[in-house]
Design an enzyme around this catalytic site. Structure first.
Site, PDB file in Angstrom:
ATOM      1  N   LYS A 177      -2.671  -1.645 -10.869  1.00 39.65           N
ATOM      2  CA  LYS A 177      -3.750  -0.672 -10.658  1.00 39.65           C
ATOM      3  C   LYS A 177      -3.225   0.367  -9.670  1.00 39.65           C
ATOM      4  O   LYS A 177      -3.174   0.136  -8.455  1.00 39.65           O
ATOM      5  CB  LYS A 177      -4.969  -1.406 -10.076  1.00 39.65           C
ATOM      6  CG  LYS A 177      -6.316  -0.776 -10.396  1.00 39.65           C
ATOM      7  CD  LYS A 177      -6.521   0.612  -9.878  1.00 39.65           C
ATOM      8  CE  LYS A 177      -6.892   0.639  -8.417  1.00 39.65           C
ATOM      9  NZ  LYS A 177      -6.973   2.016  -7.877  1.00 39.65           N
TER      10      LYS A 177
ATOM     11  N   GLU B 274      -4.422   4.923  12.477  1.00 42.36           N
ATOM     12  CA  GLU B 274      -3.420   5.501  11.588  1.00 42.36           C
ATOM     13  C   GLU B 274      -3.978   6.812  11.026  1.00 42.36           C
ATOM     14  O   GLU B 274      -5.038   6.811  10.402  1.00 42.36           O
ATOM     15  CB  GLU B 274      -3.133   4.525  10.445  1.00 42.36           C
ATOM     16  CG  GLU B 274      -2.003   4.972   9.558  1.00 42.36           C
ATOM     17  CD  GLU B 274      -1.776   4.021   8.399  1.00 42.36           C
ATOM     18  OE1 GLU B 274      -2.764   3.548   7.806  1.00 42.36           O
ATOM     19  OE2 GLU B 274      -0.607   3.774   8.074  1.00 42.36           O
TER      20      GLU B 274
END
Ligand code: NAD
Length: 506
Positions: free
Chosen positions: A198, A408
């Site tokens: 995926k 992040e």
């Protein structure tokens, strides 16, 4: 991933803009050896971050499509069309697959650049060859791995063998779409598994093309299926599927947590998480070449627009040399100005989409409002292009408790934090929920070793940041995950150990 060994712009004579206009990407899923629409008939639009234009409509895979892919993968696994082939036969097919990837180098590089925005020179010279090398390397390895005979008493023989898991679900992000897919496919396919991949909804096109090339290489139908779609639809359905034996996941820590939950809610499938990072790049005042350190941190930070899990986004620098190092880093930023990703000389391209652009701009705003000093950059660029570009950005005066030091960002934003001594440097570097990578710069071998040992990270670099090879494991500790991609260790994720006891008459 490294920015070294790139083809020079002079070697690239293709008219990429013309090639882009001629390209007709196929957005249908690839299930059971055939290109198919989603069962629902639904699609989603795939736009290019280079200029915002529509590339194609992509099949919006959901639970029914995942189920069809898993059934196909299971049937292929059980009838042994791949799983029971001799390792040398799987090796030959994987080597053909790698050869076809290289042969399609220009097409794949163009798709990758258009789909996720990175400069064409890097797609061509880094992403495509790295994906091909990964597939070839695992193919080459598989007929050289031996099983074990345990040192048991003479009355019995105990064989310890590695067996493929069965059906592996691979869920990957958009920053290195082909490389991330190859890191899962190489060891999983070589070991004899079937795979349902995926790809990210933000960059599905090269994965679909890879599956066609695999078929062409002789990897049988059903062994490698690709279902594009959204995370909360196709991704969730794959991770919850009762007939998937393992999930190889690369992505954010937020979604990595969910992967563990899905396994718990379904069949307790194995989950291997490769997650985010906030890597520390620690420069001591005893390093003999501070310019080299500055070049290395800028090169690694701004490569791939800062959209690298292992980007050294926290630069920790000793007080006495901080001003000089920061000046040198800022002096590097003109080399990384955003440009047209299809122009061969461009070194920094577009962020993957409008959402990522806004996320990065929000972090820049958070840096300013929390009191950090934006030395350079800090703004959107090339807005008239219709794409999503941000200037290389450097913040000084960052404290490790500020948002831009803790979270992040996944964009070209470097946070500089000053420290006074070794103990403080180690404490700051390790004061992070992440532990993917780190780097220590010192010309004293004792200090370099001491600090490298003390840093909590899956990989520590000493006096460089670039080295990277398929032969070494890649992965993190703490909330950067638990799996290891690359190297022979990756086979641990996609094989089960089986013990067989055989009674012997003595
Ligand atoms: P993401 O977690 O948003 O998505 C990753 C994949 O998971 C995509 O395919 C997405 O569709 C899917 N997904 C999203 N929600 C899901 C859900 N609820 N259920 C199932 N699947 C779901 O990450 P991203 O934004 O695509 O990628 C960036 C992240 O990847 C960063 O955190 C980066 O550090 C990380 N990353 C890590 C490594 C590594 O090796 N450690 C390498 C590259 C990227």
């Amino acid at each position: 991933m490294s920015g070294t060994d790139l083809k020079s712009p002079e070697q690239l004579s293709v008219n990429w803009h013309q090639r882009a206009l001629d390209l007709r990407p196929d957005g249908r899923a690839l299930i059971d050896g055939r290109r198919v629409d989603a069962v629902s008939g639904d699609t989603f639009a795939c736009h290019s971050p280079v200029d915002g234009r529509l590339l194609t409509q992509v099949a919006r895979g959901q639970a029914a499509d995942i189920d069809a892919a898993v059934r196909s993968a299971r049937a292929a696994f059980e009838d042994g069309r791949w799983s029971k082939q001799p390792p040398a036969a799987r090796k030959r097919a994987l080597q053909r697959f790698a050869g076809l990837i290289l042969a399609a180098q220009e097409e794949l590089a163009l798709l990758e650049t258009l789909d996720m925005g990175k400069p064409i020179q890097y797609s061509l010279a880094v992403d495509v060859p790295a994906a091909a090398r990964c597939i070839a390397w695992y193919g080459e390895a598989i007929d050289k791995l031996y099983d074990e005979v345990a040192p048991t008493p003479a009355t019995a023989l105990a064989l310890i063998t590695r067996e493929p898991m069965g059906v592996v679900g691979a869920i990957v992000p958009w920053n290195y779409p082909m490389i991330m897919a190859a890191w899962k496919l190489g060891p999983a396919l070589a070991a004899g598994n079937s795979v349902v991949l995926k790809p990210s909804e933000k960059s599905p096109l090269t994965a679909l093309r890879l599956a066609e090339l695999a078929l062409q290489a002789g990897i049988p139908e059903g062994v490698f299926n690709v279902v594009p779609g959204y995370g909360h639809e196709a991704g969730e359905a794959l991770a919850l599927h009762m007939d998937v034996d393992a999930i190889g996941f690369t992505g954010s820590t937020r979604v990595g947590r969910r992967m563990l939950g899905y396994a718990g809610e379904s069949n307790l499938k194995r989950v291997f998480n490769e997650l985010g990072g906030k890597s520390a790049f620690v420069v001591f005042d005893d390093h003999e070449d501070l310019d080299q350190a500055a070049r290395a941190v800028a090169g690694a930070m701004f490569f791939n627009q800062g959209e690298s899990c292992n980007a050294p986004s926290r630069l920790l620098v000793q007080d006495s040399i901080a001003d000089a190092v920061i000046d040198a880093v800022v002096g590097q930023t003109p080399r990384y100005q955003p440009g047209d990703p299809l122009a061969p000389q461009t070194t920094m391209g577009a962020l993957v989409d409008e959402g990522q652009l806004q996320t990065v701009l929000r972090y820049i705003e958070a840096g300013r409002s929390e009191g950090a000093n934006c030395l350079i950059g800090g703004a959107r660029a090339r807005e008239a292009s219709g794409g999503y570009y941000v200037e290389p950005t450097v913040f000084d005066g960052v404290r490790n408790d500020m948002t831009i030091a803790r979270e992040e960002i996944f964009g070209p934003v470097l946070s500089v934090i000053r420290f006074k001594d070794e103990a403080e440097a180690i404490a700051l570097a390790n004061d992070s929920s992440y532990g993917l990578q780190a780097s220590v710069w010192s010309s004293h071998i004792d200090r370099a070793h001491r600090v490298a040992r003390a840093l909590k990270a899956g990989t520590v670099h000493v006096n460089q940041y670039d080295e990277d090879d398929i032969t070494v494991p890649f992965g993190g500790v703490k909330q950067s995950g638990n799996g290891r991609d690359k190297s022979l260790h990756a086979f641990d994720k996609y094989t089960e150990l089986k013990t067989t006891w055989i009674r012997l008459s003595v």
